[in-house]
Design a protein around this motif. Structure first.
Motif, PDB file in Angstrom:
ATOM      1  N   LEU A 133      -3.064   7.684  -7.596  1.00  0.00           N
ATOM      2  CA  LEU A 133      -3.151   7.750  -6.127  1.00  0.00           C
ATOM      3  C   LEU A 133      -4.051   8.975  -6.371  1.00  0.00           C
ATOM      4  O   LEU A 133      -3.479  10.456  -6.760  1.00  0.00           O
ATOM      5  N   THR A 138       0.929  -1.455  -0.567  1.00  0.00           N
ATOM      6  CA  THR A 138       0.599  -0.199   0.033  1.00  0.00           C
ATOM      7  C   THR A 138       1.240   1.360  -0.217  1.00  0.00           C
ATOM      8  O   THR A 138       2.030   1.495   0.580  1.00  0.00           O
ATOM      9  N   GLU A 193      -2.938   9.959  -0.969  1.00  0.00           N
ATOM     10  CA  GLU A 193      -1.726   9.597  -0.595  1.00  0.00           C
ATOM     11  C   GLU A 193      -0.728   9.784  -1.098  1.00  0.00           C
ATOM     12  O   GLU A 193       0.266   9.559  -0.788  1.00  0.00           O
TER      13      GLU A 193
END
Lengths: 439, 439
Positions: free
Chosen positions: B145, B88, B149
């Protein structure tokens, strides 16, 4: 001024990965470096001369990655092995230019990081050998060179806007008349030192108090405390230290690069009531503009930095930007004697005192030569100059730093004092030395 | 936005010393680097996942010392081997902080030189693997993203005075509405490139002329010439190039750090009559104040630099000091994706175009991702943006850079395009590959 010597050819360039398990003993802890293992990527240069003298140099590291520095020294071997020494200042200068000028290796920095430290180790080893063959401690060898010889040896590349060669020459000529007198005073009185051992972040409050008390009793007029991890802790430790040493002893603070700019200003102001003398490395060592802003904001607290300053070009700008009150020269971070000379000359040109970084492995041994030379032949001053002193690992060197009444005694043994004892080289070799096998 | 994946554990971190004997072929010569052997310290990260996908990363070097970069990558292995991937953005960020924050390794820079390049290689390899496992080219993965993020992943340490997280977020949010439209345009039209091959210092006048002519015919609207070794040669080559390309094609000049400040100004002015678009690396890459002074003095000629800029802290100051007209991002000099993001954000914040450095080994392959991402999700602009292109060594990569009508085609293969072909890994391994054994 240079003695004529028999010819000598380099027969071996040996490297050693030497590590002291200082993290086991809790030494050297600060806000960025909780558990250093003080280490040296160490180089020995041998020749075929009958005198059997060797040149020794080192990169100081704090453990992991010491092998990278060793490999970086190894990468310079082809420039050395089998070649003849030209033991004149001009010969050493030509050698330096060849080493520093290897265009393929230069790409790896340029002039920064591990490869630059490795250049410094090798160049310092060559100067160590030169000084040994001349029978003089390095500081004395340098102080006996003429201003013209020193300017020819100093690395002045990329400095023309601040320190053209004629200006460098002027600085050295101005200092020439008093050399003998200052040399005599240095031998008689030593060079001022300050004590860093009281202030490791890992020390208990009681340890801070007792070590600060002992430092004052030992004649030190400045101590240093590590700060930057926790403000309440810092306030408490500053209070303890100030109470113990009284108002007449300087307390320097060292944040080891821990802060953003605004944070550095706030934190330093929060400690200002304890009358700190300087705040050291408040932020990234690559900050020039930011350090200048911090300096403006925290005055009259002084700003000190330099142990991680990559090279003379960054030092030049730190001085041009009025970012520094104190130049913390490191003997093992930059490209060796030629660049160390240029940094001493820059500091003298801008009128900023040099207070070298020491501790670690061998740094006390080496920097005392640079401070002594600066006093005798460059700045000609002692006011507000002091060399860091940390009382450890000296016993591993053949010519250890000696402190008396809070001052470094002038070195008297030929060379740059960078020679480790053979038994230490064996015992602390990583990973196969006795100390690591029994860990 | 992130696809859920089966768990994977790192089973191997393999390093390779890969060198191409480009100096035999006379490629890449400039005023500081007469004989580069374009090389890569190359890392392969393997896992136990059944997909068999690998992460690939590299440090670009120019020959000698490539083994030092390999050793620096090896020094990071203990942080990786045997650990589980957290695929992630937050997991990659945590991994980056652990790698960049190793306090003992940090001492060797900090954040500069070989150890920082090695960090970049490893971190880029992890992002390459992540993008492969997500089935997206890296630029597209990043562009998918969210602003939040991306800000969490970018390395904003030491940037708080110029780019606090909320300001970074604002930049990315401003660019959010047009992402889809720009992505479509990028896929349709590609990203502008410029041609450096005509200008190697080793090229004959006839070669300069023919290569410049071919570059224009191929659709390039900018070429570059190496300068700085000899002024008369530079004048002659600039005249030849300008005559060949006409007034409508930009000619950039590149001095590769050759000059002192005053010299840089004089030399650039002496070539100003040929209407150069920018002067690149006129002096030491550590110059901030000096580069700003050069920029003021040589305007309207622009100043470009960055391929040797050590890290984001130096880029920040170059922008704060108004020292740069063009940010020449290098994919393999700094600490990988997190720091590359912070540099793109800084450039956007200061409104300075990014024109990445390429050539070498794999740089064209990698930087096209960064330029594409910048266009889609950060600056949102193409004006005055162009990526360097050099037509060599692409055949060694599994996903080579593709140029059409003077523009980079948007990459479509999953990953960061950093994968060398297995047969090239074997043939160019140093010193035992076939190409070196037959030298």
């Amino acid at each position: 001024m240079t003695q004529q010597l028999t010819k000598a050819r380099i027969t071996a360039v040996d490297t050693h990965d030497i590590r002291f398990p200082t993290s086991r003993w809790g030494w050297g802890s600060d806000a960025m470096n909780p558990d250093p293992d003080y280490s040296a990527a160490y180089v020995t240069i041998r020749t075929d001369a009958p005198d059997g003298l060797e040149g020794h140099g080192l990169c100081f590291t704090i453990g992991r990655g010491n092998e990278v520095a060793v490999t970086a020294i190894d990468a310079l071997r082809p420039h050395l092995a089998g070649t003849e020494l030209d033991e004149t200042p001009a010969g050493l200068d030509a050698r330096y230019r060849a080493l520093a000028g290897d265009s393929q290796l230069r790409w790896l920095g340029p002039e920064k990081g591990v490869t630059h430290m490795a250049l410094g180790a090798v160049v310092n080893a060559l100067w160590d050998l030169y000084a040994k063959r001349q029978g003089k401690p390095l500081w004395k060898l340098l102080a006996d060179l003429t201003p013209e010889e020193l300017v020819a040896v100093a690395d002045l590349r990329y400095l023309a806007d601040a320190l053209p060669p004629d200006e460098a020459l002027l600085i050295l000529r101005r200092a020439e008349p008093g050399r003998a007198e200052r040399e005599a005073r240095l031998r008689a009185e030593g060079y001022p030192a300050y004590a860093s051992s009281p202030g490791w972040l890992g020390n208990s409050d009681a340890h801070v108090a007792s070590a600060a008390r002992r430092a004052v009793a030992d004649g030190f007029t400045q101590i240093k405390l590590k700060v930057g991890a926790d403000l309440e802790d810092d306030i408490r430790r500053c209070r303890i230290a100030r109470e113990v040493v009284g108002p007449g002893v300087r307390i320097a603070l060292d944040a080891n690069q821990r802060w953003e700019l605004g944070e550095a200003v706030e934190w330093t102001r929060a400690l200002a009531g304890f009358d700190p003398y300087w705040i050291e490395e408040p932020t990234s060592p690559d900050e020039i503009l930011g350090l200048a802003a911090i300096r403006r904001a925290v005055a009259p607290v002084k700003v000190a930095a330099g142990e991680h300053t990559a090279n003379r070009v960054v030092f030049k700008q730190l001085l041009q930007a009025q970012a520094l009150d104190v130049v913390q020269l490191d003997a093992c971070r930059v490209g060796g004697i030629p660049e160390l000379l240029s940094i001493l000359l820059l500091a003298a040109d801008f009128g900023v005192p040099v207070c070298p970084h020491a501790g670690g492995v061998g740094l006390c041994e080496l920097v005392r030569h640079l401070a002594a030379f600066d006093y005798v032949a460059v700045s000609g001053r002692l006011a507000d100059r002091t060399v860091e002193y940390v009382d450890h690992l000296h016993e591993h060197f053949t010519d250890p730093a000696v402190i008396a009444r809070g001052r470094y005694t002038a070195p008297s043994v030929p060379g740059f004092s960078s020679t480790l004892r053979p038994e230490s080289l064996r015992a602390y070799a990583y990973p196969d030395g006795a100390i690591w096998r029994t860990a």
